[in-house]
Design a protein around this motif. Structure first.
Motif, PDB file in Angstrom:
ATOM      1  N   LYS A  11      74.077  62.187 160.844  1.00 14.64           N
ATOM      2  CA  LYS A  11      72.939  62.574 160.736  1.00 14.64           C
ATOM      3  C   LYS A  11      72.490  63.358 159.672  1.00 14.64           C
ATOM      4  CE  LYS A  11      71.643  62.211 165.675  1.00 14.64           C
ATOM      5  NZ  LYS A  11      71.082  63.015 166.849  1.00 14.64           N
ATOM      6  N   TRP A  12      73.337  64.347 159.317  1.00 21.35           N
ATOM      7  CA  TRP A  12      73.212  65.251 158.050  1.00 21.35           C
ATOM      8  C   TRP A  12      73.246  64.207 156.868  1.00 21.35           C
ATOM      9  CZ3 TRP A  12      71.657  69.677 156.832  1.00 21.35           C
ATOM     10  CH2 TRP A  12      71.910  70.067 155.525  1.00 21.35           C
ATOM     11  N   ILE A  13      74.121  63.226 156.546  1.00 23.05           N
ATOM     12  CA  ILE A  13      74.018  62.725 155.401  1.00 23.05           C
ATOM     13  C   ILE A  13      73.042  61.696 155.389  1.00 23.05           C
ATOM     14  CG2 ILE A  13      76.767  63.267 155.001  1.00 23.05           C
ATOM     15  CD1 ILE A  13      77.263  60.405 155.638  1.00 23.05           C
ATOM     16  N   THR A  14      72.460  61.028 156.331  1.00 28.71           N
ATOM     17  CA  THR A  14      71.371  60.225 156.092  1.00 28.71           C
ATOM     18  C   THR A  14      70.121  60.705 156.398  1.00 28.71           C
ATOM     19  OG1 THR A  14      71.807  59.648 158.566  1.00 28.71           O
ATOM     20  CG2 THR A  14      73.121  58.411 156.839  1.00 28.71           C
TER      21      THR A  14
ATOM     22  N   LYS B  94      65.037  49.606 145.305  1.00 27.31           N
ATOM     23  CA  LYS B  94      65.072  48.302 145.513  1.00 27.31           C
ATOM     24  C   LYS B  94      66.098  47.854 146.663  1.00 27.31           C
ATOM     25  CE  LYS B  94      63.435  46.619 141.427  1.00 27.31           C
ATOM     26  NZ  LYS B  94      62.072  45.938 141.369  1.00 27.31           N
ATOM     27  N   ILE B  95      66.598  49.016 147.255  1.00 24.17           N
ATOM     28  CA  ILE B  95      67.616  48.907 148.220  1.00 24.17           C
ATOM     29  C   ILE B  95      66.549  49.122 149.626  1.00 24.17           C
ATOM     30  CG2 ILE B  95      69.645  49.802 149.551  1.00 24.17           C
ATOM     31  CD1 ILE B  95      70.610  50.387 146.577  1.00 24.17           C
ATOM     32  N   ALA B  96      66.908  48.332 150.540  1.00 22.44           N
ATOM     33  CA  ALA B  96      66.299  48.568 152.107  1.00 22.44           C
ATOM     34  C   ALA B  96      66.874  49.979 152.445  1.00 22.44           C
ATOM     35  CB  ALA B  96      66.580  47.533 152.916  1.00 22.44           C
TER      36      ALA B  96
ATOM     37  N   ARG C 156      71.430  53.277 154.234  1.00 20.08           N
ATOM     38  CA  ARG C 156      71.898  54.454 155.176  1.00 20.08           C
ATOM     39  C   ARG C 156      73.537  53.779 155.308  1.00 20.08           C
ATOM     40  NH1 ARG C 156      73.148  54.446 160.710  1.00 20.08           N
ATOM     41  NH2 ARG C 156      72.798  56.559 161.692  1.00 20.08           N
ATOM     42  N   LEU C 157      73.570  52.551 155.283  1.00 24.97           N
ATOM     43  CA  LEU C 157      75.066  52.013 155.624  1.00 24.97           C
ATOM     44  C   LEU C 157      75.988  52.495 154.345  1.00 24.97           C
ATOM     45  CD1 LEU C 157      74.603  48.588 157.079  1.00 24.97           C
ATOM     46  CD2 LEU C 157      75.388  50.673 158.340  1.00 24.97           C
ATOM     47  N   ILE C 158      75.364  52.327 153.231  1.00 23.03           N
ATOM     48  CA  ILE C 158      76.079  52.763 152.069  1.00 23.03           C
ATOM     49  C   ILE C 158      76.465  54.081 151.909  1.00 23.03           C
ATOM     50  CG2 ILE C 158      75.648  53.049 149.356  1.00 23.03           C
ATOM     51  CD1 ILE C 158      73.965  50.475 149.460  1.00 23.03           C
ATOM     52  N   ILE C 159      75.423  54.966 152.274  1.00 27.07           N
ATOM     53  CA  ILE C 159      75.754  56.556 152.518  1.00 27.07           C
ATOM     54  C   ILE C 159      76.953  56.598 153.308  1.00 27.07           C
ATOM     55  CG2 ILE C 159      74.814  58.601 153.129  1.00 27.07           C
ATOM     56  CD1 ILE C 159      71.863  57.783 151.895  1.00 27.07           C
TER      57      ILE C 159
ATOM     58  N   GLU D 296      79.310  54.618 154.356  1.00 22.03           N
ATOM     59  CA  GLU D 296      80.668  54.135 153.985  1.00 22.03           C
ATOM     60  C   GLU D 296      81.110  55.008 152.800  1.00 22.03           C
ATOM     61  OE1 GLU D 296      79.787  50.111 153.118  1.00 22.03           O
ATOM     62  OE2 GLU D 296      79.491  49.490 155.228  1.00 22.03           O
ATOM     63  N   GLU D 297      80.276  55.664 152.003  1.00 26.58           N
ATOM     64  CA  GLU D 297      80.701  56.457 150.903  1.00 26.58           C
ATOM     65  C   GLU D 297      81.349  57.633 151.281  1.00 26.58           C
ATOM     66  OE1 GLU D 297      77.749  56.236 148.066  1.00 26.58           O
ATOM     67  OE2 GLU D 297      78.367  54.208 147.191  1.00 26.58           O
ATOM     68  N   ASP D 298      80.869  58.122 152.388  1.00 26.91           N
ATOM     69  CA  ASP D 298      81.399  59.607 152.826  1.00 26.91           C
ATOM     70  C   ASP D 298      82.908  59.684 153.231  1.00 26.91           C
ATOM     71  OD1 ASP D 298      80.018  62.348 153.134  1.00 26.91           O
ATOM     72  OD2 ASP D 298      81.016  61.779 155.043  1.00 26.91           O
ATOM     73  N   SER D 299      83.717  60.036 152.604  1.00 25.71           N
ATOM     74  CA  SER D 299      85.098  60.246 152.817  1.00 25.71           C
ATOM     75  C   SER D 299      85.188  61.103 154.128  1.00 25.71           C
ATOM     76  CB  SER D 299      85.894  60.597 151.789  1.00 25.71           C
ATOM     77  OG  SER D 299      85.587  61.946 151.321  1.00 25.71           O
ATOM     78  N   GLN D 300      84.695  62.301 154.254  1.00 25.18           N
ATOM     79  CA  GLN D 300      84.849  63.160 155.246  1.00 25.18           C
ATOM     80  C   GLN D 300      84.479  62.361 156.693  1.00 25.18           C
ATOM     81  OE1 GLN D 300      82.572  66.843 155.030  1.00 25.18           O
ATOM     82  NE2 GLN D 300      83.413  67.487 157.182  1.00 25.18           N
ATOM     83  N   LEU D 301      83.349  61.712 156.780  1.00 26.54           N
ATOM     84  CA  LEU D 301      82.951  60.992 157.842  1.00 26.54           C
ATOM     85  C   LEU D 301      83.803  59.892 158.256  1.00 26.54           C
ATOM     86  CD1 LEU D 301      80.871  60.302 159.928  1.00 26.54           C
ATOM     87  CD2 LEU D 301      79.629  59.058 158.639  1.00 26.54           C
TER      88      LEU D 301
END
Length: 127
Positions: free
Chosen positions: A26-29, A44-46, A51-54, A56-61
């Motif tokens: 919730k915090w990162i998205t 240009k990104i839905a 949200r999925l990109i964010i 997947e890129e968060d290593s801690q999560l």
């Protein structure tokens, strides 16, 4: 003194690991609404893809998610005694003596079983 594995098992058994995963997600998205005055730049990104990109890129999560998945699978293969040790020791915060009384076993034998289980966790979890 508790080490990383003890803390991870405590978080897992108490449900705190799930809470941390949900909280981090919730915090990162969190959606941010910026006013773009006079600008015509559009993303240009839905929003769902963003949200999925964010996530997947968060290593801690991703580390927490991986740890939870590994522990889920490991608990499926653990013996009933190992499962009970984790549940009573970490979820209900029982002492080794109370755990021995509860499970009608010697507390030193329960500690040995826990140490073996802990070694399994250490060999599977990547920090």
């Amino acid at each position: 003194m508790a080490d990383k594995v003890d803390l991870l098992l405590k978080d897992y058994a108490s449900g705190m690991l799930d809470l941390k995963i949900n909280s981090r997600t919730k915090w990162i998205t969190r959606q941010r609404h910026y006013e773009k005055i006079g600008g015509s730049t559009h993303n240009k990104i839905a929003p769902q893809e963003q949200r999925l990109i964010i996530i997947e890129e968060d290593s801690q999560l991703q580390t927490m998610i991986d740890q939870k998945e590994i522990l889920d699978e490991l608990m499926k293969t653990a013996s009933k005694d190992e499962q009970d040790i984790i549940k009573y020791r970490f979820k209900y915060d029982m002492s080794w003596q109370n755990l021995g009384v509860r499970m009608v076993q010697d507390s030193s034998n329960l500690r040995k079983k826990y140490v073996k289980f802990k070694e399994k966790v250490q060999s599977l979890i990547y920090w």
